[in-house]
Design a protein around this motif. Structure first.
Motif, PDB file in Angstrom:
ATOM      1  N   PRO A  22       0.836  -1.211   0.000  1.00 40.89           N
ATOM      2  CA  PRO A  22       0.000   0.000   0.000  1.00 40.89           C
ATOM      3  C   PRO A  22       0.867   1.257   0.000  1.00 40.89           C
ATOM      4  CG  PRO A  22      -0.745  -1.569   1.667  1.00 40.89           C
ATOM      5  CD  PRO A  22       0.559  -2.082   1.148  1.00 40.89           C
ATOM      6  N   ALA A  23       0.311   2.324  -0.559  1.00 38.77           N
ATOM      7  CA  ALA A  23       1.055   3.583  -0.665  1.00 38.77           C
ATOM      8  C   ALA A  23       1.394   4.122   0.721  1.00 38.77           C
ATOM      9  CB  ALA A  23       0.236   4.604  -1.442  1.00 38.77           C
ATOM     10  N   LEU A  24       2.604   4.653   0.852  1.00 37.16           N
ATOM     11  CA  LEU A  24       3.044   5.308   2.080  1.00 37.16           C
ATOM     12  C   LEU A  24       3.377   6.760   1.757  1.00 37.16           C
ATOM     13  CD1 LEU A  24       5.502   2.652   3.596  1.00 37.16           C
ATOM     14  CD2 LEU A  24       3.120   3.061   4.221  1.00 37.16           C
ATOM     15  N   ARG A  25       3.097   7.645   2.692  1.00 44.83           N
ATOM     16  CA  ARG A  25       3.368   9.068   2.456  1.00 44.83           C
ATOM     17  C   ARG A  25       4.829   9.360   2.729  1.00 44.83           C
ATOM     18  NH1 ARG A  25      -0.337  14.309   2.985  1.00 44.83           N
ATOM     19  NH2 ARG A  25      -0.891  13.355   1.003  1.00 44.83           N
ATOM     20  N   ALA A  26       5.446  10.121   1.826  1.00 41.91           N
ATOM     21  CA  ALA A  26       6.848  10.510   1.948  1.00 41.91           C
ATOM     22  C   ALA A  26       6.950  12.025   1.987  1.00 41.91           C
ATOM     23  CB  ALA A  26       7.663   9.966   0.771  1.00 41.91           C
ATOM     24  N   ALA A  27       7.688  12.549   2.948  1.00 36.30           N
ATOM     25  CA  ALA A  27       7.932  13.985   3.017  1.00 36.30           C
ATOM     26  C   ALA A  27       9.116  14.322   2.106  1.00 36.30           C
ATOM     27  CB  ALA A  27       8.231  14.404   4.447  1.00 36.30           C
TER      28      ALA A  27
ATOM     29  N   THR B  83       8.522   8.185   5.568  1.00 35.45           N
ATOM     30  CA  THR B  83       9.909   8.306   5.136  1.00 35.45           C
ATOM     31  C   THR B  83      10.176   9.746   4.733  1.00 35.45           C
ATOM     32  OG1 THR B  83      11.584   7.447   3.592  1.00 35.45           O
ATOM     33  CG2 THR B  83       9.364   7.704   2.739  1.00 35.45           C
ATOM     34  N   LEU B  84      11.432  10.140   4.786  1.00 31.92           N
ATOM     35  CA  LEU B  84      11.842  11.470   4.357  1.00 31.92           C
ATOM     36  C   LEU B  84      12.695  11.337   3.104  1.00 31.92           C
ATOM     37  CD1 LEU B  84      12.991  13.054   7.772  1.00 31.92           C
ATOM     38  CD2 LEU B  84      10.672  12.812   6.852  1.00 31.92           C
ATOM     39  N   MET B  85      12.572  12.343   2.227  1.00 33.44           N
ATOM     40  CA  MET B  85      13.381  12.361   1.013  1.00 33.44           C
ATOM     41  C   MET B  85      13.985  13.739   0.839  1.00 33.44           C
ATOM     42  SD  MET B  85      12.195  11.339  -2.846  1.00 33.44           S
ATOM     43  CE  MET B  85      13.307  11.486  -4.238  1.00 33.44           C
ATOM     44  N   LYS B  86      15.289  13.769   0.681  1.00 30.41           N
ATOM     45  CA  LYS B  86      16.001  15.039   0.533  1.00 30.41           C
ATOM     46  C   LYS B  86      15.616  15.712  -0.780  1.00 30.41           C
ATOM     47  CE  LYS B  86      20.751  15.923  -0.607  1.00 30.41           C
ATOM     48  NZ  LYS B  86      20.544  16.838  -1.622  1.00 30.41           N
ATOM     49  N   GLY B  87      15.285  17.001  -0.675  1.00 29.94           N
ATOM     50  CA  GLY B  87      15.037  17.800  -1.863  1.00 29.94           C
ATOM     51  C   GLY B  87      16.283  18.562  -2.263  1.00 29.94           C
ATOM     52  N   SER B  88      16.182  19.898  -2.302  1.00 29.54           N
ATOM     53  CA  SER B  88      17.316  20.703  -2.757  1.00 29.54           C
ATOM     54  C   SER B  88      18.076  21.368  -1.613  1.00 29.54           C
ATOM     55  CB  SER B  88      16.828  21.777  -3.743  1.00 29.54           C
ATOM     56  OG  SER B  88      15.751  22.517  -3.204  1.00 29.54           O
TER      57      SER B  88
ATOM     58  N   VAL C 177      12.734   6.572  10.959  1.00 31.20           N
ATOM     59  CA  VAL C 177      12.210   6.400   9.602  1.00 31.20           C
ATOM     60  C   VAL C 177      13.407   6.385   8.647  1.00 31.20           C
ATOM     61  CG1 VAL C 177      10.006   7.545  10.081  1.00 31.20           C
ATOM     62  CG2 VAL C 177      11.930   8.895   9.202  1.00 31.20           C
ATOM     63  N   PRO C 178      13.289   5.687   7.527  1.00 32.20           N
ATOM     64  CA  PRO C 178      14.366   5.719   6.539  1.00 32.20           C
ATOM     65  C   PRO C 178      14.382   7.060   5.807  1.00 32.20           C
ATOM     66  CG  PRO C 178      12.522   4.439   5.720  1.00 32.20           C
ATOM     67  CD  PRO C 178      12.192   4.786   7.145  1.00 32.20           C
ATOM     68  N   ILE C 179      15.555   7.430   5.320  1.00 33.41           N
ATOM     69  CA  ILE C 179      15.729   8.728   4.661  1.00 33.41           C
ATOM     70  C   ILE C 179      16.391   8.503   3.309  1.00 33.41           C
ATOM     71  CG2 ILE C 179      16.801  11.013   4.841  1.00 33.41           C
ATOM     72  CD1 ILE C 179      16.878  10.367   7.975  1.00 33.41           C
ATOM     73  N   ILE C 180      15.776   9.035   2.266  1.00 37.99           N
ATOM     74  CA  ILE C 180      16.285   8.901   0.912  1.00 37.99           C
ATOM     75  C   ILE C 180      17.159  10.108   0.602  1.00 37.99           C
ATOM     76  CG2 ILE C 180      15.675   8.613  -1.521  1.00 37.99           C
ATOM     77  CD1 ILE C 180      12.824   7.816  -0.484  1.00 37.99           C
TER      78      ILE C 180
ATOM     79  N   ALA D 225      13.779   4.825  -3.582  1.00 40.41           N
ATOM     80  CA  ALA D 225      12.435   4.969  -3.025  1.00 40.41           C
ATOM     81  C   ALA D 225      11.843   3.610  -2.650  1.00 40.41           C
ATOM     82  CB  ALA D 225      11.532   5.681  -4.033  1.00 40.41           C
ATOM     83  N   ALA D 226      12.102   2.601  -3.481  1.00 44.37           N
ATOM     84  CA  ALA D 226      11.586   1.257  -3.184  1.00 44.37           C
ATOM     85  C   ALA D 226      12.206   0.705  -1.912  1.00 44.37           C
ATOM     86  CB  ALA D 226      11.870   0.320  -4.362  1.00 44.37           C
ATOM     87  N   LEU D 227      13.511   0.884  -1.747  1.00 46.16           N
ATOM     88  CA  LEU D 227      14.170   0.438  -0.517  1.00 46.16           C
ATOM     89  C   LEU D 227      13.557   1.115   0.700  1.00 46.16           C
ATOM     90  CD1 LEU D 227      17.977   0.374  -1.397  1.00 46.16           C
ATOM     91  CD2 LEU D 227      16.548  -1.582  -0.812  1.00 46.16           C
ATOM     92  N   SER D 228      13.366   2.428   0.589  1.00 46.23           N
ATOM     93  CA  SER D 228      12.802   3.180   1.707  1.00 46.23           C
ATOM     94  C   SER D 228      11.408   2.674   2.053  1.00 46.23           C
ATOM     95  CB  SER D 228      12.750   4.667   1.339  1.00 46.23           C
ATOM     96  OG  SER D 228      12.180   5.417   2.385  1.00 46.23           O
ATOM     97  N   LYS D 229      10.613   2.380   1.037  1.00 50.19           N
ATOM     98  CA  LYS D 229       9.250   1.909   1.281  1.00 50.19           C
ATOM     99  C   LYS D 229       9.260   0.552   1.971  1.00 50.19           C
ATOM    100  CE  LYS D 229       4.795   1.172  -0.997  1.00 50.19           C
ATOM    101  NZ  LYS D 229       4.071   1.187  -2.288  1.00 50.19           N
ATOM    102  N   LEU D 230      10.147  -0.344   1.558  1.00 54.28           N
ATOM    103  CA  LEU D 230      10.219  -1.660   2.193  1.00 54.28           C
ATOM    104  C   LEU D 230      10.634  -1.549   3.658  1.00 54.28           C
ATOM    105  CD1 LEU D 230      11.882  -3.765  -0.656  1.00 54.28           C
ATOM    106  CD2 LEU D 230       9.503  -3.853   0.099  1.00 54.28           C
TER     107      LEU D 230
END
Length: 467
Positions: free
Chosen positions: A175-180, A253-258, A432-435, A450-455
């Protein structure tokens, strides 16, 4: 017959009924290489799942791959060097599958003296003697005898970066998970957010100054329709807000932007942030190295500059837990150094030896750990055998634990740029994992990260990852 030279048959030497043949076994590399060179990526030739629903029920070789073997006989054997191809008609009778043995035969049918034209019957048959291709070739035969050295061809190897496919497929099925997406104020960061959404991996929440985010989207020429935006004033506030949302369970999960990596990680590990754990945070590169037989983890190449022994214990355990998430029961960890013997003047060898003992004493769990091992001994069974190294890890490591960030960074980038590796990056050890993405990352690498982070996030939500 001398295989180092090519000899032809002139028009005058050719006789009706004369023939020549060659035999080739069809391999996967033949099919993939033909697709690469020709651009014919019809899934009937390349995708077993698609081919299973097609007419023949299995992958088939390109028809023109088989036809190219006819050209090879004409150009190298009969008539041979000096032959000019004028025309060819082809009839395809049966599919050619990987593993088939194809015998190609050309036979002189007709000679036309006025222009040295020769018509030849062309036939290809499989190992059961069944005709797979037939036709006729029309050529101008050579006028003079030619003996020419056979060209020495370059060695060709195909790079297959396909080891991410299984865990990307697993991630898509969840299922979809929300990522910041933290401060996505560049076109690259916006594109990364849209890509992971479109791939069905994560549901992005964009956190940052809305005007800058929308300006970046306009520059990237993508629509933000359906993507939520949470407005904050600047990058520091974006990192702090992302941490708050993760602590509250509103993002997984968190994902680095700019923004800079240090700014994001600083908010994650700040005292009282709520995302800190007893573990040291560390970075893993999940690498798909074409020359290596299985996926490979390199850690830590991005965060811990000069890790202590205690830090290395956490770095090691983080990587082990990741491979457990991916279904590996007992990963093999090679603790790297410049040599495979303990040397008091080389601190990395002392740490490696200590980590090996710590694993034996269950201070590191869920893996086999051995070191010190030099890089060659860690990944090459031949190198380990030559040096007489007896080890459950040597030559087949799943995880390479490097001495420090400089060594890890150089190793990872050499594998990427010299060995054609793809490297999905993830930060572990927080709640939480961080991309961590880079502008130079390929789409495949961003998807894999992103797939690793979701798992990892999904497994944590089931309570299977220690906090």
């Amino acid at each position: 017959m001398d295989q180092t030279v090519l000899k032809n048959r002139t028009f005058d030497e050719l006789t009706i009924g004369e023939s020549a043949s060659l035999i080739r076994i069809v391999g996967r590399d033949d099919i993939d290489l033909f697709a690469t060179v020709s651009g014919d990526v019809n899934p009937a030739h390349l995708d077993a799942a698609f081919a299973a629903t097609d007419l023949f029920g299995h992958v088939v070789a390109h028809g023109m791959w088989t036809a190219a073997l006819v050209s090879a006989v004409l150009g190298t054997r009969l008539p041979g060097p000096g032959t000019i191809y004028l025309g060819q008609d082809l009839h395809f009778h049966r599919p050619v599958a990987p593993g088939d043995t194809i015998t190609v035969t050309v036979t002189v049918r007709e000679k036309r003296p006025e222009k040295r034209i020769v018509v030849l019957d062309t036939r290809c048959a499989n190992q059961r003697g069944e005709e797979v291709l037939s036709g006729t070739a029309t050529v101008i035969a050579p006028e003079r005898q030619i003996t020419w050295p056979r060209a020495k061809l370059p060695e060709v190897s195909l790079r297959r970066n396909d080891r991410y496919e299984d865990f990307v497929r697993q991630a898509r099925a969840l299922p979809a998970l929300r990522a910041a997406i933290v401060h996505p104020c560049s076109p690259e960061a916006i594109l990364a957010a849209v890509e992971i959404r479109d791939e069905g991996l994560l549901e992005p929440l964009l956190i940052g100054p809305e005007a800058k985010i929308r300006a970046a989207a306009d520059k990237a020429e993508v629509s933000l329709d359906g993507i939520a935006i949470e407005t904050v004033e600047h990058s520091h506030a974006a990192a702090a807000r992302a941490v708050e949302l993760a602590v509250a369970g509103k993002v997984a999960t968190l994902m680095k932007g700019s923004l800079h990596s240090d700014e994001l990680l600083g908010a994650v590990v700040a005292p009282g942030s709520g995302l800190r754990t007893e573990r040291r945070v560390s970075h893993v590169y999940a690498m798909d190295v074409p020359a290596y037989a299985k996926p490979l983890i390199v850690t830590d190449a991005a965060i811990n500059i000069q890790p202590t022994l205690e830090h290395k214990r956490d770095i090691c355990q983080n990587a082990i837990d990741l491979l457990h998430t991916l279904g590996m029961a007992e990963p093999l960890v090679a603790v790297l150094a410049a040599v495979e013997t303990v040397n008091a003047r080389m601190p990395s060898t002392l740490d490696a030896s200590a980590l090996t003992v710590m694993a034996a004493r269950c201070q590191i769990t869920g893996a086999r750990v051995d070191g010190p091992l030099a890089f060659d001994n860690a990944i090459s069974p031949d190198a380990a055998r030559t040096k007489g190294i007896v080890s459950p890890v040597a030559g087949q490591a799943d995880i390479l634990l490097v001495p420090d960030l400089e060594a890890g960074n150089m190793l990872a980038k050499q594998l990427i740029y010299f060995a054609g590796a793809h490297a999905a990056g993830l930060v572990l050890g927080a709640r939480v994992p961080i991309i961590l993405t880079s502008r130079s990352d390929s789409l495949e690498t961003r998807i894999a990260s992103a797939a690793l982070s979701k798992l990892v996030a999904a497994r944590r939500s089931l309570g299977k990852v220690p906090a």
